[in-house]
Design an enzyme around this catalytic site. Structure first.
Site, mmCIF file in Angstrom:
data_model
loop_
_atom_site.group_PDB
_atom_site.id
_atom_site.type_symbol
_atom_site.label_atom_id
_atom_site.label_comp_id
_atom_site.label_asym_id
_atom_site.label_seq_id
_atom_site.Cartn_x
_atom_site.Cartn_y
_atom_site.Cartn_z
ATOM 1 N N SER A 288 0.857 -1.190 0.000
ATOM 2 C CA SER A 288 0.000 0.000 0.000
ATOM 3 C C SER A 288 0.893 1.239 0.000
ATOM 4 O O SER A 288 2.115 1.133 0.208
ATOM 5 C CB SER A 288 -0.875 0.012 1.254
ATOM 6 O OG SER A 288 -0.063 0.198 2.400
ATOM 7 N N ASP B 180 -0.918 -1.514 -4.156
ATOM 8 C CA ASP B 180 -2.306 -1.639 -3.693
ATOM 9 C C ASP B 180 -2.880 -0.233 -3.460
ATOM 10 O O ASP B 180 -2.242 0.587 -2.783
ATOM 11 C CB ASP B 180 -2.290 -2.447 -2.381
ATOM 12 C CG ASP B 180 -3.675 -2.799 -1.875
ATOM 13 O OD1 ASP B 180 -4.579 -2.982 -2.709
ATOM 14 O OD2 ASP B 180 -3.842 -2.917 -0.644
ATOM 15 N N HIS B 181 -4.043 0.042 -3.983
ATOM 16 C CA HIS B 181 -4.722 1.331 -3.789
ATOM 17 C C HIS B 181 -3.832 2.541 -4.065
ATOM 18 O O HIS B 181 -3.755 3.467 -3.241
ATOM 19 C CB HIS B 181 -5.296 1.444 -2.361
ATOM 20 C CG HIS B 181 -6.427 0.507 -2.105
ATOM 21 N ND1 HIS B 181 -7.706 0.724 -2.579
ATOM 22 C CD2 HIS B 181 -6.472 -0.670 -1.438
ATOM 23 C CE1 HIS B 181 -8.480 -0.285 -2.202
ATOM 24 N NE2 HIS B 181 -7.754 -1.145 -1.525
ATOM 25 N N GLU C 259 -10.564 0.543 -9.964
ATOM 26 C CA GLU C 259 -11.657 0.297 -9.000
ATOM 27 C C GLU C 259 -12.842 1.173 -9.348
ATOM 28 O O GLU C 259 -12.714 2.370 -9.587
ATOM 29 C CB GLU C 259 -11.207 0.576 -7.558
ATOM 30 C CG GLU C 259 -12.355 0.349 -6.552
ATOM 31 C CD GLU C 259 -11.945 0.488 -5.085
ATOM 32 O OE1 GLU C 259 -10.775 0.194 -4.766
ATOM 33 O OE2 GLU C 259 -12.798 0.890 -4.274
ATOM 34 N N HIS D 225 -12.939 -2.956 4.006
ATOM 35 C CA HIS D 225 -11.598 -3.164 4.552
ATOM 36 C C HIS D 225 -11.663 -3.241 6.084
ATOM 37 O O HIS D 225 -12.584 -2.706 6.689
ATOM 38 C CB HIS D 225 -10.673 -2.016 4.150
ATOM 39 C CG HIS D 225 -10.379 -1.989 2.682
ATOM 40 N ND1 HIS D 225 -10.966 -1.114 1.819
ATOM 41 C CD2 HIS D 225 -9.547 -2.759 1.938
ATOM 42 C CE1 HIS D 225 -10.518 -1.335 0.594
ATOM 43 N NE2 HIS D 225 -9.653 -2.324 0.632
ATOM 44 N N ASN E 33 -7.792 -9.967 -2.028
ATOM 45 C CA ASN E 33 -6.885 -9.201 -1.167
ATOM 46 C C ASN E 33 -7.074 -9.537 0.311
ATOM 47 O O ASN E 33 -8.204 -9.561 0.799
ATOM 48 C CB ASN E 33 -7.145 -7.709 -1.340
ATOM 49 C CG ASN E 33 -6.661 -7.178 -2.668
ATOM 50 O OD1 ASN E 33 -6.314 -7.939 -3.561
ATOM 51 N ND2 ASN E 33 -6.631 -5.872 -2.798
ATOM 52 N N THR E 34 -5.953 -9.731 0.982
ATOM 53 C CA THR E 34 -5.989 -10.009 2.428
ATOM 54 C C THR E 34 -4.893 -9.212 3.123
ATOM 55 O O THR E 34 -3.719 -9.328 2.754
ATOM 56 C CB THR E 34 -5.730 -11.516 2.690
ATOM 57 O OG1 THR E 34 -6.694 -12.289 1.978
ATOM 58 C CG2 THR E 34 -5.815 -11.831 4.184
#
Ligand code: G3H
Ligand code: 13P
Ligand code: ZN
Length: 303
Positions: free
Chosen positions: A49, A80-81, A132, A176, A249-250
């Site tokens: 991230s 990520d993001h 997204e 999330h 995603n985890t």
């Protein structure tokens, strides 16, 4: 070996399973995930991230992922993001093999415009892009909370056509963090089926942690104050994979395992202050959690 996001997801899309994408912040977490992938012969996505990059530094994360990529299993290194364009560019330059550009907080046209730009830069280097549309609920470092806005299938079709993204994160009911549902945690599988029919690219499930009761109980036993956390039940994950999710995603489950194992060690061995002794049980517990999820996603044996 380091492979592109596109390659790792294309195989999953064709064969009908999901690749686990796990967040890394430090060496031990990365090692736990990669050990799990090797043990399960599973392809894996290591994702960072913006918060992880700020915490560890892009060079350190790159070096850790490069060391991991000596393993023979396929490994993608993914942002990520990504919201900050400078971070997106830095990851492309540094050799990340996948980029998520998250413009889900922006008006549709602006999301399309920015995502398309990122796709153009990334594709020049053979790097795949995840976009997204809709908003996944819950908390991330840079976002305190937001409501779930389910992905609209028509808008999604237009988004994919106009941006050229290689994968799409869809909002079908997850959030999330550790507090996803009040009551029975269910995903909108009908919406997922519609999205799957209309979009011909891999679909991504964020906010997918299971928040296993065993981890919550263990952490709480040694002092964690977690309230009433709630994750996505395993049966819902299995249904989501069956209905077309190809990347899951985890992060939260990793954090819980890390926290629970460290608390237990310190409580039981108050005289031991060697960081290697403190972090080893955390690394082992994260590996177990990740192996369980790889089997649940059907990615075991697919490397
Ligand atoms: O999507 C959220 C991930 O859990 C990353 O969280 O931004 O706190 O690193 P973070
Ligand atoms: P969890 O908080 O459910 O682990 O989701 C992580 C995620 O979606 C990272 O992008
Ligand atoms: Zn996410």
């Amino acid at each position: 070996m380091l492979v592109t996001l596109k390659k790792i997801l294309q195989k999953a899309h064709k064969e009908g399973y999901a690749v686990g994408a796990f967040n890394i912040n430090n060496m031990e977490i990365c090692q736990a995930i990669v050990r799990a992938a090797v043990a399960q012969k599973a392809p894996v996505i290591l994702q960072t991230s913006e918060g992880a990059i700020k915490y560890a530094g892009i060079e350190y994360l790159k070096a850790i992922a490069e060391a991991a990529s000596n393993e023979k299993i396929p490994i993608a290194l993914h942002l990520d993001h990504g919201r900050d364009i400078e971070t997106v560019k830095a990851c492309i330059k540094a050799g990340w093999t996948g980029i998520m550009y998250d413009g889900s907080h922006l008006p549709f046209e602006e999301n399309v415009k920015n995502t398309k730009k990122v796709v153009q830069w990334a594709h020049k280097k053979g790097i795949g892009v995840e976009g997204e549309l809709g908003t996944i609920g819950g908390a991330e470092e840079s976002i305190v909370s937001r409501k779930i806005i389910y992905t609209n299938p028509e808008a999604a079709r237009e988004f994919v056509r106009r941006t050229g993204v290689d994968a799409l994160a869809v909002a079908i009911g997850t959030s999330h963090g550790a507090y996803k549902f009040e009551g029975a945690g269910r995903l909108d599988i009908h919406l997922l089926k519609t999205l799957k029919e209309q979009l011909k690219i891999p679909l991504v499930l964020h906010g997918a942690s299971g928040v296993p009761a065993s981890l919550v109980t263990m952490a709480a036993r040694y002092g964690a104050q977690l309230g009433k956390p709630e994750g996505v039940p395993d049966d819902q994950i299995a249904i989501a994979v069956k209905n077309g999710i190809n990347k899951i995603n985890t992060d939260t489950d990793i954090r819980l395992a890390f926290d629970a194992a460290i608390r237990k060690f310190i409580a039981e061995k108050p005289e031991d202050f060697d960081p290697r002794h403190i972090l080893s049980p955390a690394r082992e517990l994260i590996q177990q959690v990740v192996e369980h999820r790889m089997k649940l996603f059907g990615s075991d044996g697919k490397a």
